[in-house]
Every structure is written in structure tokens, then in C-alpha cells.
Design an enzyme around this catalytic site. Structure first.
Site, PDB file in Angstrom:
ATOM      1  N   HIS A 112      -0.889   4.390 -11.969  1.00 23.47           N
ATOM      2  CA  HIS A 112      -0.460   4.287 -13.364  1.00 23.47           C
ATOM      3  C   HIS A 112       0.915   4.903 -13.580  1.00 23.47           C
ATOM      4  CE1 HIS A 112      -2.364   8.390 -13.718  1.00 23.47           C
ATOM      5  NE2 HIS A 112      -1.350   8.587 -14.535  1.00 23.47           N
TER       6      HIS A 112
ATOM      7  N   ASP B  58      -6.258   3.167  -8.936  1.00 21.60           N
ATOM      8  CA  ASP B  58      -5.188   3.997  -9.472  1.00 21.60           C
ATOM      9  C   ASP B  58      -4.433   4.637  -8.320  1.00 21.60           C
ATOM     10  OD1 ASP B  58      -3.457   5.237 -11.144  1.00 21.60           O
ATOM     11  OD2 ASP B  58      -4.912   6.609 -12.044  1.00 21.60           O
TER      12      ASP B  58
ATOM     13  N   GLY C 246       1.188  15.193 -16.386  1.00 20.63           N
ATOM     14  CA  GLY C 246       2.245  15.489 -15.434  1.00 20.63           C
ATOM     15  C   GLY C 246       1.733  15.745 -14.033  1.00 20.63           C
TER      16      GLY C 246
ATOM     17  N   SER D  85      -0.442  13.827 -12.642  1.00 25.21           N
ATOM     18  CA  SER D  85      -0.816  12.529 -12.088  1.00 25.21           C
ATOM     19  C   SER D  85      -0.176  12.287 -10.725  1.00 25.21           C
ATOM     20  CB  SER D  85      -0.391  11.410 -13.039  1.00 25.21           C
ATOM     21  OG  SER D  85      -1.229  11.341 -14.145  1.00 25.21           O
TER      22      SER D  85
ATOM     23  N   SER E  60      -5.834  11.127 -10.753  1.00 23.49           N
ATOM     24  CA  SER E  60      -5.794   9.946 -11.599  1.00 23.49           C
ATOM     25  C   SER E  60      -5.671  10.352 -13.064  1.00 23.49           C
ATOM     26  CB  SER E  60      -7.046   9.087 -11.388  1.00 23.49           C
ATOM     27  OG  SER E  60      -7.087   8.013 -12.307  1.00 23.49           O
TER      28      SER E  60
END
Length: 311
Positions: free
Chosen positions: A169, A193, A267, A269, A285
Site C-alpha cells: 500500500h 500487501d 509511518g 508501514s 501492513s
């Protein structure tokens, strides 16, 4: 691990060694028990792997491997099939239903829903499920510092030959921008993801997550200790939760995630999950205040034919 799990150095080393052995035992028993395998999890209270068995006559097979065995009513295959059935009708799920997964400890399917939405969840999934109410999960992308995609940022996961893996993402939800330290090599979101970045020629790649050297990618058992490095919350630790979990983000549904109680925020991720023994587990994720989901590493490496950097 001292801060988040209350362990001193000797206890942490002992736990790491025990969990490595438990992971190998789980894989061995999955094969040995066949259709009687009812899931497994690591019990920190006893430092033993607990294995569910649907056929009482095969309890000795598990105990012979050093595991604690218990009779359960549902096999892992039956529980996984229930998840597949829910995934197949995901489009018809009400917005108040935020995901579903197999609880290996309770040997049952669990559906997650927004507060007050238990009835709607059971109407969708059936009465033979447990409903857990929780805040809505969200993907973690925000402006800041780490690697940039336009005005947003994400976190480097684990390094591979030629680049690093991260969350899908981070590409899809940030538009057509490229990472400031490379270019997208591939990405998938929703559904999955994951993504990977081909880094620029001047970027130096190290086989580290935080200060831990990456040594492999053996999947840790549910209940095992795990840590993550993210650009917002830094180095945080906790335990592995349910695997093969379906999560319904506002931006789309992702299947096959693993839950944890590790702290993470916007942040983080793409940040890497790893055990203290250096076994890479996956990349952040998303999540909520109680749960941080990660995309398992093995699927990412397989999808793009990537080779994990090891030290």
C-alpha cells in the site's frame, strides 16, 4: 525484549532457542499428523509447543516430539476452509465487519467487528464463530522521515539482493510516485500487501532489521516472541498472534496476514518483523491500537523471486 516482554538477556536467549526448536517441531508434526493436525501455538508459560489433535489415538505422535498435545474438535484444514469460505463472500460483508481469522489457541474461527456490531457479524458469518469487537484497522502511511514517496513515508522492511521489501500500500495508496532511494520493482495491494524496491546504485544494503542480523526466514509459531523496526515507533516487541488473517481496511481487503500485539503506528508501514534469532517474519501492513498486522515474508520473496540478504 527487556522493555516489552520483561525479559533479561539470559531469559531472552533461552526463549529464542526454545522458539526455534518449537517452529521446527510444528512443521514436522504438521506432516506427521496429516488431517488430524489441529493447529499449534507456543505457550510462553510452559515454554512448550501446544499441538491440537483431532484423533485422540495420535496424541502420542505429538508428545513423542516433545510437544504438549490436546484433543480439539476441528482440524487446521477445516478451520482454514472456513476462512476460504468467508473470503469468497467478502464482497457481501457489512462495513462493520473488519476481518476474520483462525484462533489456534481456541481452535475456532473469529470474526472482528466494530463496537456494537456483533449481531451483524454473526448474520454474515454464521453463529458458529466468535466475534471480537475492536476499533477499525487502518493502513499506516504518513508524511515524515524514512523513505519518501512524494509527501508520504514508509519504512524499509528487510533487504534483498538489489533492494528491500516493504508494504504494497506504500506504492498503491501514494499514487504514481517513486521511492526517494530507488524505484518500485513490484507491488500488490489490496488482496496482498507487499512490494519491493530496486534501490539506487549508491544505496548500501545491510542484512539487518534494527540491530539484529538477518539469518533466515523460518516462520515463528503463534505465541512466539517477535520484534519489529519501524520509522515511527522504532524497535518494539511482542508476540505472534493468529495467522492467515483476513483484514478489511477502508482501502481494500487483504488476506493471509499475521496478527501481533507489537506496537506500531502510521509511518511504520513496511517495517520489518524479525525474531531475536534473526529469522525474518514479514513487513508491517497496518493495525489499530491493540494489533499490528504483518504480511508474511515468505510470500513476498516467492512472488518476486527475491533473495533475502543474510549476515
Amino acid at each position: 525484549m527487556k522493555r516489552d516482554l520483561g525479559l533479561d538477556a539470559p531469559a531472552a536467549r533461552a526463549l529464542v532457542a526454545t522458539q526455534q526448536a518449537a517452529a521446527a517441531t510444528e512443521e514436522s508434526l504438521r506432516t506427521a499428523l496429516g488431517s488430524s493436525f489441529g493447529g499449534a501455538y507456543f505457550d510462553r508459560a510452559t515454554s512448550k509447543l501446544v499441538v491440537g489433535v483431532t484423533d485422540a489415538s495420535k496424541l502420542a505422535v505429538a508428545t513423542a516430539k516433545g510437544a504438549t498435545a490436546k484433543v480439539v474438535s476441528r482440524s487446521a484444514a477445516q478451520l482454514d476452509s472456513a476462512i476460504v469460505a468467508l473470503d469468497a463472500k467478502e464482497a457481501s460483508a457489512p462495513s462493520s465487519v473488519t476481518g476474520w481469522y483462525v484462533d489456534a489457541i481456541a481452535n475456532e474461527v473469529v470474526v472482528t467487528a466494530l463496537p456494537g456490531a456483533t449481531a451483524a457479524a454473526k448474520a454474515f458469518a454464521g453463529q458458529d464463530v466468535r466475534v471480537v469487537e475492536a476499533d477499525a484497522p487502518q493502513t499506516f502511511v504518513k508524511g515524515g522521515d524514512a523513505y519518501y514517496i512524494g509527501g508520504s513515508r514508509c519504512s524499509v522492511g528487510l533487504t534483498v539482493s538489489g533492494g528491500y521489501v516493504t508494504a504494497g500500500h506504500c506504492d498503491v495508496l501514494t499514487g504514481s510516485g517513486q521511492p526517494n532511494n530507488g524505484r518500485w520493482g513490484g507491488s500488490s495491494f489490496p488482496g496482498n500487501d507487499y512490494a519491493w524496491v530496486r534501490t539506487n546504485s549508491g544505496v548500501s544494503l545491510s542484512p539487518l532489521v534494527g540491530s539484529v542480523t538477518v539469518k533466515g526466514s523460518t516462520s515463528a509459531a503463534t505465541g512466539a516472541a517477535v520484534c519489529k523496526a519501524g520509522s515511527t515507533t522504532g524497535w518494539t516487541c511482542g508476540t505472534v498472534g493468529s495467522k492467515n488473517q483476513t483484514v478489511r481496511y477502508a482501502e481494500g481487503t487483504v488476506t493471509g496476514l499475521t496478527a501481533s500485539n507489537v506496537r506500531c503506528q502510521a509511518g511504520d508501514s513496511g517495517g520489518g518483523f524479525i525474531t531475536s534469532a534473526g529469522q525474518g517474519q514479514g513487513v508491517v501492513s497496518g493495525g489499530n491500537t491493540a494489533t499490528c498486522y504483518f504480511q508474511p515474508l515468505g510470500e513476498i520473496l516467492s512472488a518476486y523471486g527475491l533473495s533475502l540478504l543474510r549476515g
